[in-house]
Structure formats: structure tokens, C-alpha cells
Enzyme design. Structure first.
Site, PDB file in Angstrom:
ATOM      1  CD  GLU A   1      -2.936  -0.947   2.350  1.00  0.00           C
ATOM      2  OE1 GLU A   1      -2.824  -0.013   3.140  1.00  0.00           O
ATOM      3  OE2 GLU A   1      -3.869  -1.748   2.376  1.00  0.00           O
TER       4      GLU A   1
ATOM      5  CD  GLU B   1      -3.729  -5.658   4.590  1.00  0.00           C
ATOM      6  OE1 GLU B   1      -4.536  -4.807   5.020  1.00  0.00           O
ATOM      7  OE2 GLU B   1      -2.504  -5.486   4.578  1.00  0.00           O
TER       8      GLU B   1
HETATM    9  C1  GBH Z   1      -4.715  -1.874   5.795  1.00  0.00           C
HETATM   10  O1  GBH Z   1      -4.820  -0.714   5.038  1.00  0.00           O
HETATM   11  C2  GBH Z   1      -3.314  -2.032   6.301  1.00  0.00           C
HETATM   12  O2  GBH Z   1      -2.504  -2.682   5.347  1.00  0.00           O
HETATM   13  C3  GBH Z   1      -3.235  -2.732   7.624  1.00  0.00           C
HETATM   14  O3  GBH Z   1      -1.939  -2.622   8.149  1.00  0.00           O
HETATM   15  C4  GBH Z   1      -4.267  -2.161   8.563  1.00  0.00           C
HETATM   16  O4  GBH Z   1      -4.176  -2.723   9.832  1.00  0.00           O
HETATM   17  C5  GBH Z   1      -5.618  -2.401   7.964  1.00  0.00           C
HETATM   18  O5  GBH Z   1      -5.724  -1.799   6.729  1.00  0.00           O
HETATM   19  C6  GBH Z   1      -6.753  -1.828   8.804  1.00  0.00           C
HETATM   20  O6  GBH Z   1      -6.675  -0.434   8.853  1.00  0.00           O
HETATM   21  O7  GBH Z   1      -8.463   8.376   5.390  1.00  0.00           O
HETATM   22  O8  GBH Z   1     -10.515   8.254   4.121  1.00  0.00           O
HETATM   23  O9  GBH Z   1      -8.398   8.480   2.965  1.00  0.00           O
HETATM   24  C7  GBH Z   1      -6.139  -0.308   4.857  1.00  0.00           C
HETATM   25  C8  GBH Z   1      -6.310   0.575   3.713  1.00  0.00           C
HETATM   26  C9  GBH Z   1      -6.149   2.755   3.020  1.00  0.00           C
HETATM   27  C10 GBH Z   1      -7.739   2.226   4.661  1.00  0.00           C
HETATM   28  C11 GBH Z   1      -6.254   4.187   3.382  1.00  0.00           C
HETATM   29  C12 GBH Z   1      -7.863   3.654   5.026  1.00  0.00           C
HETATM   30  C13 GBH Z   1      -7.640   5.857   4.207  1.00  0.00           C
HETATM   31  C14 GBH Z   1      -9.030   6.271   4.043  1.00  0.00           C
HETATM   32  N1  GBH Z   1      -6.422   1.929   4.145  1.00  0.00           N
HETATM   33  N2  GBH Z   1      -7.572   4.454   3.877  1.00  0.00           N
HETATM   34  S1  GBH Z   1      -9.115   7.974   4.132  1.00  0.00           S
END
Ligand code: GBH
Length: 459
Positions: free
Chosen positions: A173, A364
Site C-alpha cells: 500500500e 487483505e
Molecule cells: C490496511 O490498510 C493495512 O494494510 C493494515 O496494516 C491495517 O491494519 C488495515 O488496513 C486496517 O486499517 O483516510 O478516508 O483516505 C487499509 C487501507 C487505506 C484504509 C487508506 C484507510 C484511508 C481512508 N487503508 N484508507 S481515508
């Protein structure tokens, strides 16, 4: 294609791989043991106010010491694979380039334990815990040097462990350690900088370049048959309705919204829409670097959580726009975790159709739930069972229609350090008691075990 009801009971492809995922800083603990030096997350979590209740990953779930118990737990649940990440600063503790044998030894022991239990090890090289020394020395991903040292580390790991692994993911990511770590947009991640747009774009370029160089280093130093890819959280685009116009718009939205990450990795060039919007702040790059970025990969991993709805929109120049979820839209226990199970169908389908991706793994998928043991010490997380069941039904549709989905890793094996939220959010299918560090499978673990046993959602 099977109907929704039949889909509940129809098996997934016979070789479909079921697993669970974690990441080093979120579970390992042992932050200063056996020669490990700090990562940017160790530094960041000591910044007052950065993490909920000023928590940190010093102990986390103590996976570093309890990995045998955890592998036994995976075995009991019937998991076929485990996706873990490596703490880079255990392996290369400083800028000297001399590997630390004790750091490597932990991953050798973990991988051997998994293999003895007949659980496939899938290794992620970088899940956000950049060695602090790269930040101190050259500003981390702000420098091209970061791409080079990452490739050295990748090649070393492939040479040392490659013959015992089922697959390698270079980077997890991009946007989470770049867009959220280098720019303060509210929910800040490590290293907690606030750079100008030009430097952010340049750092993004160095990170995708680092991925490409790492793919090349792994091919050069690892066994011939070692499979390499990456794990990316694409914007989880879903057409607002299943019509040809909205579907075509969604494909375009995927390419443009991934314009600085997945698009160059598959197409060897940044999306023109991205370069145009970056204008004078666009990254500086060479043709050779773009070719390296597009080094062929064997599979792509998708981390799928929350939907972004897209519609065909002739009123815009590009022909599409995104649609807000709106008030009242259902959510799980994270501010951003809107529920849209059909991401599991549209993600793989759009990626397969757009880039002809050879193999797709869901690296995931899962949700936070405010879990608590009841008086009998059971954790009845019916919300998570619902979430997983609905998502797997849509994943089955993708497999059933022939899109190349090969496996699924639930996030996460157990509750863990949820970044800026510390230990206040629980994503595990196993509950962790943070006083005793005892693990207890939740109802969702029992549900997921059944899915694996049947190789089907329902039964
Ligand atoms: C994953 O990313 C991670 O890989 C993992 O480590 C983590 O524990 C898991 O999610 C749970 O959070 O702020 O509205 O722009 C999740 C993907 C991408 C979700 C960025 C939140 C931001 C949304 N993330 N996203 S926003």
C-alpha cells in the site's frame, strides 16, 4: 453463472488458497531485541499525541516470542497460508549494509515452523516500518537512495529465504506511507512529515521505482521459480449500477485514480491525468526508471476494504465521477470503513480486465469490530461474520466468472496495533487480551475455519 443463493454453497476453485495476514510492526513487539534498530514507526509512536493513548508497538502481540503458539493456532483454524511482513531494521540495522544474522534467524524459524505445519509462507518485504536510519541519512523515500537500499534488502531476503517461500510481496500500500506519512491530512502516519507536493510526488516515484528494482533484485538473487508481486490498496471502485456505461467509467476511474501507483507498474508510464494535475510538481524520472517500475510481476495483491462508487458522467471532461456514500451509509468500526461487499467482485474484475493481471490474490480484507468477551469468555462477533460472509459471496462470483482470483488472506489473524488508533481497534478473527496476551478465536474464526474446510462460503 450461479445465483446468489447457490453461490453460498458452490465451492471455490479446488486450488484456491485460504490464509490470514499480519504485519511486523503491528504484531511482533521485541522492538529492541536481537539487534533490531528503530523504524520510523518506533520514532513516530513516541511523538506525543501521534497515537491513541500514546500507545506503541514495543510489545504489540509479542508475536516475536509467541510465533510457535501462533502457528499452532493457525493450524487449528485450518489456515493454508500466512502472510507476514519483515521488519527491515532487524535485517539491516544500520547504513553499513552488513546483515544482522539474529534478525534473519527469526524469519527462518518462523518460516520453518509454518512449513512444518503445512502452512504456506508468503512474505511482505515492506509494510511501512522504514528503518529510521534511512530517514536520518537521506530523508527516506524523498531520496532515490531509498529505492536502491530497498532493492539490496529485497535481493538479500530472496537469496536467504526464497527457497522456503511461496511468494513475495515487495511493498504494501503505497498511499499509506506516502500520502498519509509525508503529508499531514489529519490522520497522520509515520514518519509524520509534511512535505510540499513536489517532494510528495518525487517520494511516490522513488517508492514505485524501489518496487521495480526490488522485483529485479529478487529475480536476480532468488530461486528461479520464486513468485513476486506487490500488495496494493487500489481505490475500491464499484460501478453505481451494473450497466455497460458505468462499468466502462469504472475501468477508467481505476486507471486514473491509480495513476501514480498501479498504473505505471502495469503500463510503464504515469497516467496523463495524474501528470497533468501535478503540473510543475510532477516527479522527475528517466525512461530507464519507468522501465524498471514496469518489471513484470507474477501476481498482484489487492487489499480490499471500502467502496468508492463511480458513475458514467458525460458532464465531466474525463467522462466519469465518484459518488459520495452519503449520510447513513453502513459502516464498520473505523471512520473510513464503509461496507460494500461487491468490491470483492469489481476489484479483481476491473484489475484483470484493465491490465490483464495474470494472478490476483486478495491480500487483505476484514473489519474492525468493538469486540468483548462475554461471561463465558466467548467473542460473538456477528458483525464480522456478516462482513466476511457477504464479501466472500462476491469473491466467489469473481472466481465463478473466471477472473483469476487465486487466494484470500483475511485481515487479520489476531487483534493488533492498529497504527494511529493503537490498540483501540480490533481487526482480528482471534481476540488478544492485552493484559495476558492470550489469544482466543472469535466466532468469526470458527466461521472462517468452516469456509476453509468446505472451500465454500456456506454449508
Ligand atoms: C490496511 O490498510 C493495512 O494494510 C493494515 O496494516 C491495517 O491494519 C488495515 O488496513 C486496517 O486499517 O483516510 O478516508 O483516505 C487499509 C487501507 C487505506 C484504509 C487508506 C484507510 C484511508 C481512508 N487503508 N484508507 S481515508
Amino acid at each position: 453463472a450461479a445465483s446468489g443463493a447457490a453461490r453460498l454453497f458452490c465451492p471455490f476453485p479446488a486450488d484456491f488458497l485460504w490464509g490470514a495476514a499480519t504485519a511486523a510492526y503491528q504484531v511482533e513487539g521485541a522492538w529492541d531485541e536481537d539487534g533490531r534498530t528503530p523504524s520510523v514507526w518506533d520514532t513516530f509512536s513516541r511523538r506525543s499525541g501521534a497515537i491513541a493513548f500514546d500507545q506503541n508497538g514495543d510489545v504489540a502481540t509479542d508475536h516475536y516470542h509467541r510465533y510457535k503458539e501462533d502457528v499452532a493456532l493457525m493450524k487449528r483454524l485450518g489456515l493454508q497460508s500466512y502472510r507476514f511482513s519483515v521488519s527491515w531494521s532487524r535485517i539491516f540495522p544500520d547504513a553499513g549494509g552488513v546483515p544482522n544474522p539474529k534478525g534473519l534467524d527469526f524469519y527462518k524459524r518462523l518460516v520453518d515452523e509454518l512449513r512444518a505445519a503445512d502452512i504456506q509462507p508468503w512474505m511482505t518485504l515492506f509494510h511501512w516500518d522504514l528503518p529510521q536510519w534511512t530517514e536520518d541519512r537521506f530523508g527516506g523515500w524523498e531520496s532515490r537512495d531509498c529505492a536502491r537500499v530497498f532493492a539490496d534488502y529485497a535481493g538479500y531476503m530472496a537469496a536467504q529465504l526464497g527457497d522456503r517461500l511461496s511468494g513475495v510481496f515487495t511493498i504494501n500500500e503505497f498511499m499509506c506511507f506516502l500520502d498519509k506519512g509525508y503529508v499531514d491530512t489529519g490522520e497522520l502516519f509515520a514518519p509524520g512529515k509534511n512535505v510540499c507536493p513536489r517532494l510528495l510526488n518525487q517520494a511516490r516515484h522513488h517508492a514505485v521505482y524501489g518496487h521495480g528494482l526490488a522485483v529485479q533484485a529478487i529475480r536476480a538473487s532468488g530461486p528461479q521459480d520464486l513468485k513476486v508481486g506487490l500488495a496494493e490498496n487500489i481505490p475500491n471502485i464499484v460501478p453505481i449500477l451494473e450497466t455497460p456505461e458505468h462499468i466502462a467509467a469504472t475501468r477508467e476511474a481505476l486507471r486514473e485514480l491509480s495513476g501514480m501507483y498501479l498504473t505505471p507498474i502495469f503500463e510503464g508510464r504515469y497516467h496523463p491525468g495524474y501528470l497533468e494535475s501535478a503540473g510543475a510538481d510532477a516527479p522527475v524520472f528517466t525512461d530507464d526508471e519507468m522501465a524498471a517500475i514496469a518489471s513484470p510481476i507474477d501476481f498482484v495483491g489487492l487489499n480490499l476494504y471500502a467502496p468508492t462508487y463511480v458513475r458514467h458522467d458525460p458532464s465531466t471532461a474525463r467522462g466519469w465521477s465518484t459518488v459520495e456514500n452519503g449520510p447513513g451509509y453502513p459502516k464498520m468500526d473505523m471512520p473510513w470503513l464503509a461496507v460494500g461487499p461487491s468490491i470483492m467482485y469489481w476489484g479483481p474484475r476491473m484489475v484483470a480486465e484493465t491490465w490483464n493481471a495474470p494472478e490476483i490474490y486478495i491480500t487483505e480484507n476484514g473489519c474492525a469490530n468493538p469486540d468483548r468477551p462475554n461471561a463465558s469468555n466467548e467473542i460473538q462477533d456477528v458483525g464480522r461474520v456478516m462482513y466476511l460472509q457477504e464479501h466472500l459471496i462476491h469473491l466467489h462470483r469473481a472466481a465463478d466468472e473466471g477472473y483469476p482470483v487465486k487466494g484470500y488472506f483475511v485481515w487479520s489473524l489476531m487483534d493488533n496495533f492498529e497504527w494511529a488508533f493503537g490498540y483501540t481497534k480490533r481487526f482480528g478473527i482471534c481476540y488478544v487480551n492485552y493484559e495476558t496476551l492470550e489469544r482466543t478465536p472469535k466466532l468469526s474464526a470458527e466461521f472462517y475455519s468452516g469456509v476453509i474446510r468446505r472451500n465454500a462460503v456456506g454449508g
